[in-house]
Write a protein that holds these residues in place. Structure first.
Motif, short mmCIF file in Angstrom:
data_model
loop_
_atom_site.label_atom_id
_atom_site.label_comp_id
_atom_site.label_asym_id
_atom_site.label_seq_id
_atom_site.Cartn_x
_atom_site.Cartn_y
_atom_site.Cartn_z
N GLY A 1 0.83 -1.20 0.00
CA GLY A 1 0.00 0.00 0.00
C GLY A 1 0.86 1.25 0.00
O GLY A 1 0.62 2.19 -0.75
N VAL A 2 1.91 1.24 0.81
CA VAL A 2 2.83 2.37 0.86
C VAL A 2 3.53 2.51 -0.49
O VAL A 2 3.65 3.60 -1.04
N ALA A 3 3.96 1.36 -1.03
CA ALA A 3 4.65 1.39 -2.31
C ALA A 3 3.76 1.99 -3.38
O ALA A 3 4.19 2.80 -4.19
N LEU A 4 2.49 1.62 -3.35
CA LEU A 4 1.55 2.12 -4.34
C LEU A 4 1.41 3.63 -4.20
O LEU A 4 1.37 4.36 -5.19
N ALA A 5 1.37 4.09 -2.96
CA ALA A 5 1.26 5.53 -2.74
C ALA A 5 2.47 6.25 -3.33
O ALA A 5 2.34 7.30 -3.96
N CYS A 6 3.67 5.66 -3.17
CA CYS A 6 4.88 6.24 -3.75
C CYS A 6 4.74 6.30 -5.26
O CYS A 6 5.07 7.30 -5.89
N LEU A 7 4.24 5.20 -5.80
CA LEU A 7 4.13 5.10 -7.25
C LEU A 7 3.23 6.20 -7.78
O LEU A 7 3.54 6.85 -8.78
N VAL A 8 2.16 6.43 -7.09
CA VAL A 8 1.21 7.43 -7.55
C VAL A 8 1.83 8.82 -7.48
O VAL A 8 1.71 9.61 -8.40
N SER A 9 2.57 9.10 -6.42
CA SER A 9 3.07 10.46 -6.30
C SER A 9 4.40 10.71 -7.00
O SER A 9 4.65 11.81 -7.44
N PHE A 10 5.24 9.71 -7.10
CA PHE A 10 6.57 9.97 -7.69
C PHE A 10 6.86 9.16 -8.94
O PHE A 10 7.97 9.19 -9.45
N GLY A 11 5.91 8.36 -9.42
CA GLY A 11 6.25 7.49 -10.53
C GLY A 11 7.14 6.38 -10.02
O GLY A 11 7.33 6.23 -8.82
N ALA A 12 7.70 5.62 -10.95
CA ALA A 12 8.45 4.42 -10.57
C ALA A 12 9.75 4.75 -9.83
O ALA A 12 10.38 3.86 -9.29
N THR A 13 10.14 6.01 -9.79
CA THR A 13 11.40 6.37 -9.13
C THR A 13 11.35 6.10 -7.63
O THR A 13 12.39 6.07 -6.99
N GLY A 14 10.15 5.90 -7.08
CA GLY A 14 10.05 5.60 -5.66
C GLY A 14 10.59 4.22 -5.31
O GLY A 14 10.77 3.90 -4.15
N PHE A 15 10.85 3.39 -6.31
CA PHE A 15 11.31 2.03 -6.05
C PHE A 15 12.81 1.90 -6.20
O PHE A 15 13.42 2.52 -7.05
N ALA A 16 13.35 1.06 -5.33
CA ALA A 16 14.76 0.70 -5.50
C ALA A 16 14.88 -0.08 -6.81
O ALA A 16 13.98 -0.82 -7.19
N GLN A 17 15.99 0.07 -7.49
CA GLN A 17 16.23 -0.71 -8.70
C GLN A 17 16.24 -2.19 -8.32
O GLN A 17 16.67 -2.56 -7.24
N GLY A 18 15.76 -3.03 -9.22
CA GLY A 18 15.85 -4.46 -8.96
C GLY A 18 14.60 -5.05 -8.34
O GLY A 18 14.51 -6.25 -8.18
N GLN A 19 13.61 -4.24 -7.97
CA GLN A 19 12.38 -4.77 -7.39
C GLN A 19 11.26 -4.74 -8.41
O GLN A 19 11.17 -3.81 -9.21
N LEU A 20 10.41 -5.73 -8.35
CA LEU A 20 9.21 -5.71 -9.19
C LEU A 20 8.03 -5.30 -8.33
O LEU A 20 7.57 -6.08 -7.51
N PRO A 21 7.54 -4.09 -8.49
CA PRO A 21 6.47 -3.60 -7.63
C PRO A 21 5.22 -4.47 -7.71
O PRO A 21 4.91 -5.02 -8.76
N ASP A 22 4.55 -4.59 -6.58
CA ASP A 22 3.32 -5.36 -6.50
C ASP A 22 2.20 -4.55 -7.15
O ASP A 22 1.84 -3.49 -6.65
N ALA A 23 1.71 -5.02 -8.26
CA ALA A 23 0.65 -4.31 -8.98
C ALA A 23 0.02 -5.32 -9.94
O ALA A 23 0.60 -6.37 -10.19
N PRO A 24 -1.16 -4.99 -10.48
CA PRO A 24 -1.80 -5.93 -11.40
C PRO A 24 -0.86 -6.29 -12.56
O PRO A 24 -0.21 -5.41 -13.12
#
Ligand code: HEC
Length: 165
Positions: free
Chosen positions: A15-38
């Motif tokens: 849920g937190v990751a999704l919030a990051c995604l919405v506000s900052f785009g994929a840059t909120g993720f560390a490289q190498g991770q596959l974000p949980d999403a459909p």
């Protein structure tokens, strides 16, 4: 095949990751991770046929570029249905999103830029440069409808990366 397995609950972390995604785009993720999403499950399953699916997560690409990667993986022997390919493309281009190339200004672009970013042939780039030298700068991309030797279709298809100023 274990296609019946579904994720029934979304973890707080996701849920937190999704919030990051919405506000900052994929840059909120560390490289190498596959974000949980459909689309993650099908992506992991299909890409695991050959290598760590995380391999995809080391890059950030535009949708066009992801499409090219999938075509390359298919050529290498990747097995996936059309529906799976669409789901994977949606997942990758939403969650591992690359910057679109910076737009070029048609009034100052060099021949090489016109060829690479606007996909003009060398002679089409030359036709535009000759036209702008003679008639002055474009004010909007619609001006290209009347530029002889430059296919307006090419300009129209790349409106997101071409500007007149
Ligand atoms: C049939 C086997 C196969 C499958 C399935 C496969 N790949 Fe690959 N992938 C490869 C091989 C082989 C390489 C190394 C290619 C090279 O070095 O030119 C590679 C390399 C890559 C690379 C590194 C960049 C590149 O173009 O070399 C990325 C990114 C990638 N794969 C993404 C994916 C994704 C995303 C999926 C699932 C949708 C996937 N792959 C499924 C075989 C596969």
């Amino acid at each position: 095949m274990t296609t019946g397995v579904m994720t029934t609950s979304v973890s707080a972390a996701a849920g937190v990751a999704l919030a990051c995604l919405v506000s900052f785009g994929a840059t909120g993720f560390a490289q190498g991770q596959l974000p949980d999403a459909p689309g993650r499950d099908v992506t992991v399953r299909v890409c695991s046929q050959c290598h760590e699916p995380q391999r995809a997560a080391s890059v950030r690409l535009t949708r066009d570029a992801w499409e090219a990667v999938l075509a390359k993986m298919s050529a290498l022997g990747m097995k996936a249905t059309d529906d799976e390919l669409t789901a994977i493309l949606d997942y990758l281009s939403e969650n591992l999103k690359g910057e679109a190339p910076k737009p070029i200004n048609m009034n100052s672009a060099t021949s090489v830029e016109l060829e690479s970013v606007a996909a003009l042939l060398r002679k089409e780039a030359a036709a535009w440069i000759a036209y702008r030298n003679k008639n002055g700068p474009c004010k909007s991309l619609d001006d290209f409808k009347k530029v002889p030797g430059v296919p307006f279709k090419k300009i129209d298809e790349r409106r997101d990366r071409l500007v007149c100023f």
